[in-house]
Design an enzyme around this catalytic site. Structure first.
Site, PDB file in Angstrom:
ATOM      1  N   CYS A 298      61.702 -38.792  30.683  1.00 53.06           N
ATOM      2  CA  CYS A 298      60.921 -38.861  29.454  1.00 53.06           C
ATOM      3  C   CYS A 298      60.812 -37.445  28.883  1.00 53.06           C
ATOM      4  O   CYS A 298      60.240 -36.555  29.545  1.00 53.06           O
ATOM      5  CB  CYS A 298      59.533 -39.425  29.730  1.00 53.06           C
ATOM      6  SG  CYS A 298      58.451 -39.434  28.280  1.00 53.06           S
TER       7      CYS A 298
ATOM      8  N   LYS B 182      19.090 -22.454  13.828  1.00 48.77           N
ATOM      9  CA  LYS B 182      20.418 -22.889  14.266  1.00 48.77           C
ATOM     10  C   LYS B 182      20.923 -23.996  13.350  1.00 48.77           C
ATOM     11  O   LYS B 182      20.251 -25.012  13.158  1.00 48.77           O
ATOM     12  CB  LYS B 182      20.367 -23.385  15.716  1.00 48.77           C
ATOM     13  CG  LYS B 182      19.958 -22.321  16.741  1.00 48.77           C
ATOM     14  CD  LYS B 182      20.993 -21.216  16.860  1.00 48.77           C
ATOM     15  CE  LYS B 182      22.226 -21.651  17.592  1.00 48.77           C
ATOM     16  NZ  LYS B 182      22.061 -21.814  19.029  1.00 48.77           N
TER      17      LYS B 182
ATOM     18  N   CYS C  42      60.339 -42.047  24.919  1.00 48.01           N
ATOM     19  CA  CYS C  42      61.562 -42.471  25.628  1.00 48.01           C
ATOM     20  C   CYS C  42      61.813 -43.972  25.563  1.00 48.01           C
ATOM     21  O   CYS C  42      62.799 -44.460  26.138  1.00 48.01           O
ATOM     22  CB  CYS C  42      61.511 -42.025  27.086  1.00 48.01           C
ATOM     23  SG  CYS C  42      60.227 -42.859  28.062  1.00 48.01           S
TER      24      CYS C  42
ATOM     25  N   LYS D  47      23.491 -15.072  12.143  1.00 49.83           N
ATOM     26  CA  LYS D  47      23.505 -14.987  13.611  1.00 49.83           C
ATOM     27  C   LYS D  47      24.954 -15.012  14.099  1.00 49.83           C
ATOM     28  O   LYS D  47      25.628 -16.038  14.035  1.00 49.83           O
ATOM     29  CB  LYS D  47      22.720 -16.142  14.229  1.00 49.83           C
ATOM     30  CG  LYS D  47      22.558 -16.044  15.737  1.00 49.83           C
ATOM     31  CD  LYS D  47      21.667 -17.161  16.249  1.00 49.83           C
ATOM     32  CE  LYS D  47      21.478 -17.033  17.756  1.00 49.83           C
ATOM     33  NZ  LYS D  47      22.761 -17.204  18.487  1.00 49.83           N
TER      34      LYS D  47
ATOM     35  N   CYS E 208      53.414 -43.852  30.906  1.00 50.21           N
ATOM     36  CA  CYS E 208      54.859 -44.035  30.871  1.00 50.21           C
ATOM     37  C   CYS E 208      55.374 -43.731  32.269  1.00 50.21           C
ATOM     38  O   CYS E 208      55.197 -42.610  32.761  1.00 50.21           O
ATOM     39  CB  CYS E 208      55.500 -43.092  29.852  1.00 50.21           C
ATOM     40  SG  CYS E 208      57.307 -43.023  29.980  1.00 50.21           S
TER      41      CYS E 208
ATOM     42  N   TYR F   4      22.792  -4.266  14.521  1.00 51.70           N
ATOM     43  CA  TYR F   4      21.716  -4.901  13.749  1.00 51.70           C
ATOM     44  C   TYR F   4      20.313  -4.403  14.122  1.00 51.70           C
ATOM     45  O   TYR F   4      19.322  -4.855  13.550  1.00 51.70           O
ATOM     46  CB  TYR F   4      21.758  -6.421  13.905  1.00 51.70           C
ATOM     47  CG  TYR F   4      21.773  -6.924  15.336  1.00 51.70           C
ATOM     48  CD1 TYR F   4      20.652  -6.825  16.152  1.00 51.70           C
ATOM     49  CD2 TYR F   4      22.899  -7.517  15.860  1.00 51.70           C
ATOM     50  CE1 TYR F   4      20.663  -7.286  17.448  1.00 51.70           C
ATOM     51  CE2 TYR F   4      22.923  -7.989  17.163  1.00 51.70           C
ATOM     52  CZ  TYR F   4      21.811  -7.877  17.956  1.00 51.70           C
ATOM     53  OH  TYR F   4      21.826  -8.328  19.247  1.00 51.70           O
TER      54      TYR F   4
ATOM     55  N   GLU G  87      24.728 -28.801  22.136  1.00 55.77           N
ATOM     56  CA  GLU G  87      24.384 -29.674  23.261  1.00 55.77           C
ATOM     57  C   GLU G  87      23.513 -28.930  24.276  1.00 55.77           C
ATOM     58  O   GLU G  87      22.571 -29.499  24.836  1.00 55.77           O
ATOM     59  CB  GLU G  87      25.661 -30.192  23.926  1.00 55.77           C
ATOM     60  CG  GLU G  87      26.429 -31.189  23.073  1.00 55.77           C
ATOM     61  CD  GLU G  87      27.798 -31.509  23.638  1.00 55.77           C
ATOM     62  OE1 GLU G  87      28.127 -32.697  23.763  1.00 55.77           O
ATOM     63  OE2 GLU G  87      28.545 -30.568  23.956  1.00 55.77           O
ATOM     64  N   TYR G  88      23.824 -27.661  24.499  1.00 59.62           N
ATOM     65  CA  TYR G  88      23.012 -26.848  25.414  1.00 59.62           C
ATOM     66  C   TYR G  88      21.599 -26.661  24.852  1.00 59.62           C
ATOM     67  O   TYR G  88      20.599 -26.798  25.569  1.00 59.62           O
ATOM     68  CB  TYR G  88      23.675 -25.489  25.633  1.00 59.62           C
ATOM     69  CG  TYR G  88      22.887 -24.565  26.540  1.00 59.62           C
ATOM     70  CD1 TYR G  88      22.980 -24.674  27.918  1.00 59.62           C
ATOM     71  CD2 TYR G  88      22.037 -23.587  26.012  1.00 59.62           C
ATOM     72  CE1 TYR G  88      22.251 -23.837  28.755  1.00 59.62           C
ATOM     73  CE2 TYR G  88      21.301 -22.753  26.836  1.00 59.62           C
ATOM     74  CZ  TYR G  88      21.420 -22.880  28.208  1.00 59.62           C
ATOM     75  OH  TYR G  88      20.695 -22.065  29.030  1.00 59.62           O
TER      76      TYR G  88
ATOM     77  N   CYS H  99      56.856 -46.425  25.306  1.00 65.42           N
ATOM     78  CA  CYS H  99      56.559 -44.992  25.196  1.00 65.42           C
ATOM     79  C   CYS H  99      57.208 -44.451  23.925  1.00 65.42           C
ATOM     80  O   CYS H  99      58.414 -44.660  23.708  1.00 65.42           O
ATOM     81  CB  CYS H  99      57.094 -44.250  26.425  1.00 65.42           C
ATOM     82  SG  CYS H  99      57.009 -42.445  26.290  1.00 65.42           S
TER      83      CYS H  99
ATOM     84  N   GLU I   1      19.427 -12.360   8.552  1.00 64.89           N
ATOM     85  CA  GLU I   1      20.778 -11.916   8.891  1.00 64.89           C
ATOM     86  C   GLU I   1      21.530 -13.091   9.496  1.00 64.89           C
ATOM     87  O   GLU I   1      20.946 -13.899  10.220  1.00 64.89           O
ATOM     88  CB  GLU I   1      20.725 -10.769   9.907  1.00 64.89           C
ATOM     89  CG  GLU I   1      19.779  -9.639   9.545  1.00 64.89           C
ATOM     90  CD  GLU I   1      19.378  -8.823  10.768  1.00 64.89           C
ATOM     91  OE1 GLU I   1      20.239  -8.584  11.639  1.00 64.89           O
ATOM     92  OE2 GLU I   1      18.190  -8.444  10.861  1.00 64.89           O
TER      93      GLU I   1
ATOM     94  N   ASP J 102      28.086 -15.085  16.521  1.00 65.65           N
ATOM     95  CA  ASP J 102      28.359 -15.735  17.802  1.00 65.65           C
ATOM     96  C   ASP J 102      29.246 -14.819  18.635  1.00 65.65           C
ATOM     97  O   ASP J 102      30.472 -14.923  18.640  1.00 65.65           O
ATOM     98  CB  ASP J 102      29.040 -17.083  17.567  1.00 65.65           C
ATOM     99  CG  ASP J 102      28.946 -17.990  18.788  1.00 65.65           C
ATOM    100  OD1 ASP J 102      28.231 -17.629  19.742  1.00 65.65           O
ATOM    101  OD2 ASP J 102      29.586 -19.057  18.792  1.00 65.65           O
TER     102      ASP J 102
END
Length: 670
Positions: A431, A313, A410, A116, A425, A225, A38-39, A407, A114, A118
């Site tokens: 509970c 990626k 309970c 990658k 609940c 590396y 996402e980044y 619930c 190679e 993380d």
């Protein structure tokens, strides 16, 4: 891609701010809110817009930089040669474009591929074969000196025989293996501590610890590396560099290969896309480097990345599996959350059988039915989630999920307010599911810090009826524990000691532990700083609470209402009976105290000639308050012998620092 309803400059500015926010979380705080993919997508959007609207480009922004800023608690190290990042490619078309650009620069004479890793990039300096300094990448030009922590990594040689004389610099990656990551999280869960989200966060957070013994306990690893100035040692190929490093007994990952051309590179990428699940460490792509080192300088770099290398990626790993059932979990505030039970499927090297559905509206929005085949992926690389339903696989035998009326823990009737996504609940006092989650939260590190009270033990104590409400925690005896499976006398006594020690936790930690909606440790500290005692907080009016800077109207209302409920006041009286919190904090500690020091906040660091308990007693008797951490609100830091990071923080914030004698003089020679 872009929101055309907005002016380009507005949208670009929003992207700049969003990326900056997430980059700081990732690089500087090791606490990302979004996944890497996402980044990466945010950065891709920004780069395209920058190319289209160059008049709105911000110079020296992250897209032209490398990482985060060096942590001020560590000494800074300036890299003799910048530690650059890598440009990413996301498919074979983009990879072909990278190859075409290299060909124009006569740079197509074979490649080294190679995996990658993380982890966290580091620089390592050896002098005559002796490891003398290690630093993080930081912003690429200036990093953090983490030498002592790196010495704690078992597979990093501190001395190398038959190694070149003089100064040699290596580059590599600090990581945590999956085995060690899982073991660490199991240990943290058993101790009631927050689990790490993923191995990368665990590795980065560990390497930045100020206590090197913690680093040693967590079993980090390192892979090398890169050899700086390799040609100086007669090496002209990257593939030969990796072999040379291995021959010198330096740790090098085995997942690398020489590739003659683009076709070979694509085969390597395709092979490892599935095979990487068998590695004992996290990877998110393949690094492709021009093998001929002699061409690197001619091809050159941008301000943030070499032109002779790229990172392919992999897309977020997904899998198709069958939704077998939907179970309901009940949280400590009574909110019900649906959890998908899946036919077991392997994703990112682990078997997934459960996935979050977040809330009941999502089930309807994604048109999810029991028996559906669903696409699942790991959000933020660790938490499985359902992306979508494969409608084409429906047979007609699928069933609509019906929201339960009671619930599951309970059998109390569920309530739902129109317009609210949450179903709840209301049975908060009896509970068992809410009690279990409340107990875990109460015992967590940021609250009462009761080590050893993990998930399974909480379950066992509730099932055995040893605990029927939170306050029962403080009337437990050794028999309550030894009557359970797998708990011996020694372990039981240790947990009881931890329960007893929790009574001396700060008042702010106790308030946070009460589970008031939206009240964490920071808000609890604001309340304590304003009112001083629990008794004063209980008596505070809504207007008084609302005047506190940093507390909004809704949060103020939650605090006010909590301390108006008779059952909550009864609970506080029970805690008081058991001596929680200690030192009779229900009474005004600042009454009849030295007016000059009343309400002043003290922090202690380093070794003093008297005990910490004696120092705290002197401060409290003078009307002062004790805090565990230095902040802008701290009035005095008392520094003994060998002070830690608190001294650096105090100096940074301009807090008054006193030695032992100055402290005694401040208290009037007491």
């Amino acid at each position: 891609m872009q929101n055309l309803n907005k002016q380009p400059q507005i949208y670009i500015d929003e992207l700049y701010n969003t990326i900056e926010h997430h980059a700081k979380l990732y690089y500087e705080q090791d606490n990302p809110e979004i996944s890497d993919s996402e980044y990466d997508e945010l950065v891709r959007q920004l780069k395209k817009l920058e190319a289209e609207y160059p008049e709105y480009v911000r110079e020296n922004f992250l897209t032209r930089g490398v990482g985060g800023q060096a942590n001020k608690l560590f000494s800074k190290v300036t890299h003799a040669i910048p530690m650059l990042s890598l440009d990413n490619v996301f498919d074979f078309d983009e990879l072909a474009n990278f190859f075409n650009r290299l060909s124009k620069n006569q740079g197509d004479n074979g490649f080294t591929c190679e995996m990658k890793i993380d982890g966290l990039a580091i620089s390592l300096i050896y002098e005559d074969g002796i490891f003398i300094q290690g630093a993080t990448r930081g912003n690429g030009y200036e990093g953090e000196d983490v030498t002592e922590n790196l010495r704690m990594i078992k597979n990093l040689p501190l001395e190398l025989k038959n190694f070149p004389s003089g100064r040699v610099e290596l580059r590599g990656e600090v990581l945590m293996t999956l085995d060690n990551f899982n073991a660490l999280n199991q240990k943290r869960e058993a101790a009631g501590e927050i689990k790490f989200a993923n191995p990368r966060n665990a590795a980065a957070g560990t390497l930045r610890q100020l206590n090197k013994n913690i680093v040693a306990e967590r079993n980090l690893s390192v892979f090398i590396y890169y050899l700086v100035d390799a040609q100086k040692y007669g090496l002209t190929k990257q593939f030969d560099v990796l072999k040379w490093l291995s021959e010198k007994n330096l740790p090098v990952q085995s997942a690398y290969s020489y590739c003659e051309n683009l076709s070979d590179v694509e085969k390597f990428i395709t092979h490892w896309q599935n095979e990487r699940a068998n590695l004992n460490y996290e990877t998110d792509g393949v690094v492709i480097k021009l093998d001929d080192l002699t061409q690197w300088q001619n091809i050159g770099t941008t301000s943030h990345a070499p032109k002779w290398a790229a990172a392919f990626k992999y897309p977020p790993e997904e899998a198709l599996t069958k939704l077998l059932d939907i179970k309901i979990s009940v949280g400590r505030t009574g909110v019900l959350t649906p959890v998908a039970i899946l036919e077991p499927v392997k994703i990112s090297g682990s078997t997934v059988q459960r996935a979050s559905l977040h809330n009941f509206d999502e089930i309807a929005r994604k048109n999810i039915m029991l028996g559906d085949y669903v696409r699942v992926r790991k959000a933020a690389e660790i938490i499985p989630e359902i992306i979508a339903v494969d409608i084409s696989k429906r047979t007609g035998g699928e069933k609509i999920f019906n929201m339960p009326e009671l619930c599951p823990a309970c059998n109390n009737k569920i309530i739902h307010v129109e317009g609210d996504t949450a179903y709840r609940c209301p049975n908060k006092n009896s509970c068992p599911a809410q009690l279990r989650e409340s107990l875990k939260y109460f015992a967590s590190r940021q609250c009462m810090n009761i080590k050893g009270l993990g998930d399974s033990l909480c379950d066992d104590l509730i099932k055995s009826h040893s605990i029927e409400k939170i306050t029962d925690l403080y009337k437990l005896n050794i028999m309550n524990f030894t009557s359970l499976d797998r708990i011996g006398i020694k372990t039981a006594q240790k947990i009881l000691d931890n329960i007893e020690n929790s009574k001396s936790r700060p008042l702010s930690a106790f308030i946070a532990a009460l589970g008031i909606p939206e009240i964490g440790i920071n808000t609890a500290e604001l309340l304590v700083n304003k009112f001083g005692t629990l008794e004063n907080i209980c008596a505070a009016s809504l207007n008084e609470i609302m005047t506190i800077d940093g507390i909004g109207n809704i949060v103020a209302g939650n605090v006010f209402e909590f301390f108006r409920q008779p059952e909550n006041l009864d609970m506080l009286e029970e805690f008081k009976y058991y001596g929680v919190p200690a030192d009779n904090e229900f009474e005004d500690q600042n009454a009849n105290k030295n007016s000059d020091l009343a309400g002043k906040i003290f922090v202690l660091t380093g070794a003093l000639t008297f005990t910490r308990a004696e120092a705290e007693s002197l401060i409290k008797n003078s009307g002062g308050k004790i805090s565990e951490s230095v902040s802008k609100k701290t009035n005095y830091l008392i520094a003994g012998d060998k002070p830690g990071s608190k001294l650096l923080k105090a100096q940074e914030l301009g807090v008054t620092v006193l030695n032992e004698q100055e402290f005694i003089n401040l208290l009037g020679g007491k």
